[in-house]
Design a protein around this motif. Structure first.
Motif, PDB file in Angstrom:
ATOM      1  N   GLU A 246       0.888  -1.329  -0.031  1.00  0.00           N
ATOM      2  CA  GLU A 246      -0.013  -0.050  -0.009  1.00  0.00           C
ATOM      3  C   GLU A 246       0.767   1.266   0.005  1.00  0.00           C
TER       4      GLU A 246
ATOM      5  N   SER B  52       4.586   2.888  -7.632  1.00  0.00           N
ATOM      6  CA  SER B  52       4.095   1.750  -8.435  1.00  0.00           C
ATOM      7  C   SER B  52       2.319   1.905  -8.679  1.00  0.00           C
ATOM      8  N   LYS B  53       1.681   2.127  -7.692  1.00  0.00           N
ATOM      9  CA  LYS B  53       0.228   2.292  -7.849  1.00  0.00           C
ATOM     10  C   LYS B  53      -0.029   3.360  -8.929  1.00  0.00           C
TER      11      LYS B  53
ATOM     12  N   SER C 224      -1.890   2.233 -12.257  1.00  0.00           N
ATOM     13  CA  SER C 224      -3.339   3.057 -12.798  1.00  0.00           C
ATOM     14  C   SER C 224      -2.974   3.747 -14.019  1.00  0.00           C
TER      15      SER C 224
ATOM     16  N   GLU D  82      -7.578  -1.912  -9.291  1.00  0.00           N
ATOM     17  CA  GLU D  82      -7.239  -2.660  -7.843  1.00  0.00           C
ATOM     18  C   GLU D  82      -8.266  -3.656  -7.460  1.00  0.00           C
TER      19      GLU D  82
ATOM     20  N   TYR E 171      -3.691  -5.870  -8.338  1.00  0.00           N
ATOM     21  CA  TYR E 171      -4.183  -5.287  -9.278  1.00  0.00           C
ATOM     22  C   TYR E 171      -3.979  -6.184 -10.496  1.00  0.00           C
TER      23      TYR E 171
END
Length: 193
Positions: free
Chosen positions: A141, A146-147, A151, A157, A179
């Protein structure tokens, strides 16, 4: 998975505007060891990278053997001008028409769009050449960069995997976010990237 049969080559090489994705060579060991020596690079991974230069040679050999055995395709991300390795990106955990993507990059090259170039090419190989239907990523998290990258490529997710990943050195087990991206979603999104 028989990569050579599916890709029509012993190991694919891909050039983008600024990087070359290619097979890791033993000569890459010092550069690999160097950037993995930075805690910021391995902070969100499940290992601390090779502890010694000798281990860097071993891990390169291990990853390349994994390609031959069909369980991982791990590319060196090399600076196009110097051919120096600045990171790696891979597909692994193959099951049916599914695989997992992972990557790391030398901190010196962060926030320049380098990883976006690499991810786009590896997703294309996974979906268009290996025939995958789903590519997933598992991240902590805290790994905001990276998130954001996932995206950008339309990854969705799906949820939290509780106490999913245990670090090989510290033994600490962390919750991970999963993801996924489907081939149809990549095809639509890829047109604009």
């Amino acid at each position: 998975m028989n990569f050579t049969e599916l890709l029509g080559t012993s190991f694919p090489t891909v050039q983008t505007e600024r990087i070359i994705l290619r097979k890791l060579k033993l000569e890459d060991a010092p550069a690999l060891f160097n950037y993995y020596s930075n805690e910021n690079v391995y902070r969100y991974l499940d290992w601390d990278g090779p502890e010694t230069l000798e281990k860097s040679y071993e891990v390169i050999h291990f990853w390349n053997k994994g390609y031959d055995k069909g369980w991982i395709i791990r590319f060196a991300i090399a600076n196009k001008e110097t051919d120096e390795v600045i990171g790696t990106i891979f597909l692994s955990e193959f099951a049916g028409k599914r695989a997992e993507i992972g990557y790391e990059l030398s901190e010196e090259y962060w926030h320049r769009g380098i990883m976006s170039e690499a991810v786009k090419e590896v997703l294309s190989i996974g979906f268009n050449q290996l025939g995958l239907v789903r590519i997933q990523a598992i991240v902590t998290e805290e790994n905001i960069a990276s998130k954001k990258l996932l995206s950008k490529f339309n990854f969705k997710e799906e949820g939290c995997l509780r106490q999913f990943e245990c670090h090989s050195v510290t033994g600490e087990c962390k919750d991970m976010l999963i993801y996924s991206l489907l081939h149809t979603e990549f095809s639509k999104k890829n047109e604009g990237i």
